[in-house]
Design a protein around this motif. Structure first.
Motif, mmCIF file in Angstrom:
data_model
loop_
_atom_site.group_PDB
_atom_site.id
_atom_site.type_symbol
_atom_site.label_atom_id
_atom_site.label_comp_id
_atom_site.label_asym_id
_atom_site.label_seq_id
_atom_site.Cartn_x
_atom_site.Cartn_y
_atom_site.Cartn_z
ATOM 1 N N MET A 1 0.815 -1.211 0.000
ATOM 2 C CA MET A 1 0.000 0.000 0.000
ATOM 3 C C MET A 1 0.853 1.267 0.000
ATOM 4 S SD MET A 1 -2.972 -1.270 -0.206
ATOM 5 C CE MET A 1 -3.960 0.201 0.038
ATOM 6 N N GLN A 2 1.890 1.291 0.828
ATOM 7 C CA GLN A 2 2.700 2.499 0.955
ATOM 8 C C GLN A 2 3.405 2.848 -0.350
ATOM 9 O OE1 GLN A 2 5.281 2.474 4.364
ATOM 10 N NE2 GLN A 2 6.544 4.168 3.621
ATOM 11 N N TYR A 3 3.877 1.822 -1.051
ATOM 12 C CA TYR A 3 4.610 2.061 -2.293
ATOM 13 C C TYR A 3 3.767 1.769 -3.539
ATOM 14 C CZ TYR A 3 8.553 2.597 0.794
ATOM 15 O OH TYR A 3 9.393 3.044 1.787
ATOM 16 N N LYS A 4 2.474 1.561 -3.312
ATOM 17 C CA LYS A 4 1.485 1.423 -4.396
ATOM 18 C C LYS A 4 1.847 0.318 -5.388
ATOM 19 C CE LYS A 4 0.096 6.268 -4.089
ATOM 20 N NZ LYS A 4 -0.122 7.550 -4.806
ATOM 21 N N TYR A 5 2.332 -0.797 -4.847
ATOM 22 C CA TYR A 5 2.679 -1.895 -5.738
ATOM 23 C C TYR A 5 1.440 -2.578 -6.309
ATOM 24 C CZ TYR A 5 7.634 -1.552 -4.686
ATOM 25 O OH TYR A 5 8.935 -1.105 -4.588
ATOM 26 N N TRP A 6 0.299 -2.491 -5.624
ATOM 27 C CA TRP A 6 -0.946 -3.015 -6.195
ATOM 28 C C TRP A 6 -1.206 -2.345 -7.543
ATOM 29 C CZ3 TRP A 6 -3.775 -6.830 -3.736
ATOM 30 C CH2 TRP A 6 -3.486 -7.068 -2.399
ATOM 31 N N GLN A 7 -1.152 -0.998 -7.519
ATOM 32 C CA GLN A 7 -1.390 -0.244 -8.752
ATOM 33 C C GLN A 7 -0.293 -0.510 -9.786
ATOM 34 O OE1 GLN A 7 -1.531 0.839 -5.632
ATOM 35 N NE2 GLN A 7 -2.906 2.598 -5.367
ATOM 36 N N TYR A 8 0.937 -0.650 -9.306
ATOM 37 C CA TYR A 8 2.066 -0.901 -10.207
ATOM 38 C C TYR A 8 1.856 -2.204 -10.977
ATOM 39 C CZ TYR A 8 6.820 -2.150 -11.646
ATOM 40 O OH TYR A 8 7.921 -2.535 -12.374
ATOM 41 N N ILE A 9 1.435 -3.248 -10.274
ATOM 42 C CA ILE A 9 1.215 -4.547 -10.911
ATOM 43 C C ILE A 9 0.094 -4.447 -11.941
ATOM 44 C CG2 ILE A 9 0.466 -6.930 -10.522
ATOM 45 C CD1 ILE A 9 1.751 -6.667 -7.696
ATOM 46 N N PHE A 10 -1.016 -3.842 -11.535
ATOM 47 C CA PHE A 10 -2.173 -3.730 -12.429
ATOM 48 C C PHE A 10 -1.813 -2.938 -13.691
ATOM 49 C CE2 PHE A 10 -5.994 -1.486 -13.880
ATOM 50 C CZ PHE A 10 -6.845 -2.558 -14.098
ATOM 51 N N LYS A 11 -1.138 -1.811 -13.520
ATOM 52 C CA LYS A 11 -0.777 -0.976 -14.674
ATOM 53 C C LYS A 11 0.226 -1.682 -15.579
ATOM 54 C CE LYS A 11 -1.673 3.501 -12.469
ATOM 55 N NZ LYS A 11 -1.070 4.772 -11.976
ATOM 56 N N ALA A 12 1.147 -2.441 -14.977
ATOM 57 C CA ALA A 12 2.134 -3.172 -15.779
ATOM 58 C C ALA A 12 1.452 -4.233 -16.635
ATOM 59 C CB ALA A 12 3.171 -3.816 -14.867
ATOM 60 N N LEU A 13 0.449 -4.899 -16.080
ATOM 61 C CA LEU A 13 -0.294 -5.905 -16.839
ATOM 62 C C LEU A 13 -1.085 -5.255 -17.972
ATOM 63 C CD1 LEU A 13 -1.565 -8.047 -13.837
ATOM 64 C CD2 LEU A 13 0.054 -8.805 -15.577
ATOM 65 N N VAL B 1 -3.076 -6.809 -21.412
ATOM 66 C CA VAL B 1 -3.918 -7.773 -20.712
ATOM 67 C C VAL B 1 -5.237 -7.068 -20.389
ATOM 68 C CG1 VAL B 1 -4.178 -9.164 -18.623
ATOM 69 C CG2 VAL B 1 -1.943 -8.983 -19.735
ATOM 70 N N PRO B 2 -6.394 -7.660 -20.715
ATOM 71 C CA PRO B 2 -7.675 -7.017 -20.415
ATOM 72 C C PRO B 2 -7.805 -6.684 -18.931
ATOM 73 C CG PRO B 2 -8.000 -8.892 -21.878
ATOM 74 C CD PRO B 2 -6.560 -8.927 -21.441
ATOM 75 N N ALA B 3 -8.500 -5.588 -18.642
ATOM 76 C CA ALA B 3 -8.583 -5.092 -17.265
ATOM 77 C C ALA B 3 -9.143 -6.138 -16.308
ATOM 78 C CB ALA B 3 -9.428 -3.820 -17.225
ATOM 79 N N ALA B 4 -10.173 -6.869 -16.745
ATOM 80 C CA ALA B 4 -10.774 -7.879 -15.867
ATOM 81 C C ALA B 4 -9.761 -8.959 -15.509
ATOM 82 C CB ALA B 4 -11.996 -8.496 -16.542
ATOM 83 N N ASP B 5 -8.987 -9.405 -16.506
ATOM 84 C CA ASP B 5 -7.947 -10.402 -16.240
ATOM 85 C C ASP B 5 -6.830 -9.802 -15.394
ATOM 86 O OD1 ASP B 5 -9.199 -12.434 -17.670
ATOM 87 O OD2 ASP B 5 -8.267 -11.841 -19.556
#
Length: 209
Positions: A36-48, A53-57
């Motif tokens: 959360m602090q380094y926003k890796y959730w968003q980093y992973i999603f944006k990298a995919l 890769v479709p957003a749902a996947d």
């Protein structure tokens, strides 16, 4: 002399490594703080998404990657930067995504290689996936375009029986199986299938090559 940007990157790396060590030492909340602090959730999603890769996947894969990180970081040895480690996991996920997609298309159109002979067949595209430097999204998009064209060509068939027989053949059924399924004579299936193959071949070559 190190630049301010280099200093900031070094401080960030040290802070990330500290959170990983805290997690390895039993602080379960350290993993959540890291993500959360380094926003890796968003980093992973944006990298995919950047790899088409479709957003749902991408949402599902983000969850899977995070679960993999939860297990993998327990034995992480800091032999590379965390983001390098994370990028390798994301890349493997992208490769698996397109490999599954191409295999699905290959199964659905198993008989297409009997119908057409392009410069790059489905088998070659799937083989290219073994190469980590392959342009996976481009290969998949090309097959998706072929998929779309085949569907459009079939929709143009006015004879419903001809269309159905050709579809079943594309899905891998043999002439005898189609005859039993549709309660038609093998000869009738054979003649309709020949007409369907001829029309489909002509349509694909006109629109795809």
């Amino acid at each position: 002399m190190a630049s301010p940007r280099d200093d900031a990157k070094e401080l960030r790396a040290e802070a990330v490594n500290k959170l990983i060590r805290d997690y390895q030492n039993g602080d379960c909340n350290a993993f959540n703080r890291l993500m959360m602090q380094y926003k890796y959730w968003q980093y992973i999603f944006k990298a995919l998404c950047a790899k088409r890769v479709p957003a749902a996947d991408a949402e599902d894969y983000t969850q899977q990657i995070c679960m993999r990180l939860m297990n993998g970081l327990k034995t992480f040895r800091f032999q590379c930067a965390f983001e390098t480690y994370l990028s390798s996991i994301i890349r493997n996920q992208v490769i698996n995504h397109y490999r599954r997609g191409l295999k699905l298309i290959k199964r659905q159109f198993l008989s297409l290689h009997e119908l057409i002979s392009p410069d790059e067949t489905e088998e070659r595209l799937i083989d290219r996936l073994a190469n980590p430097n392959a342009l996976l999204p481009d290969a998949a998009l090309r097959l998706q375009e072929l998929h779309r064209i085949v569907g459009a060509c079939l929709e143009a068939f006015k004879n419903k029986t001809l269309k159905l027989i050709t579809c079943l053949w594309l899905y891998g059924l043999k002439q005898r199986q189609i005859a039993v399924l549709l309660q038609l004579s093998p000869g009738g299936v054979g003649s309709n299938l020949y007409r369907g193959q001829t029309r489909l071949r002509s349509c694909i070559r006109k629109n795809y090559f």
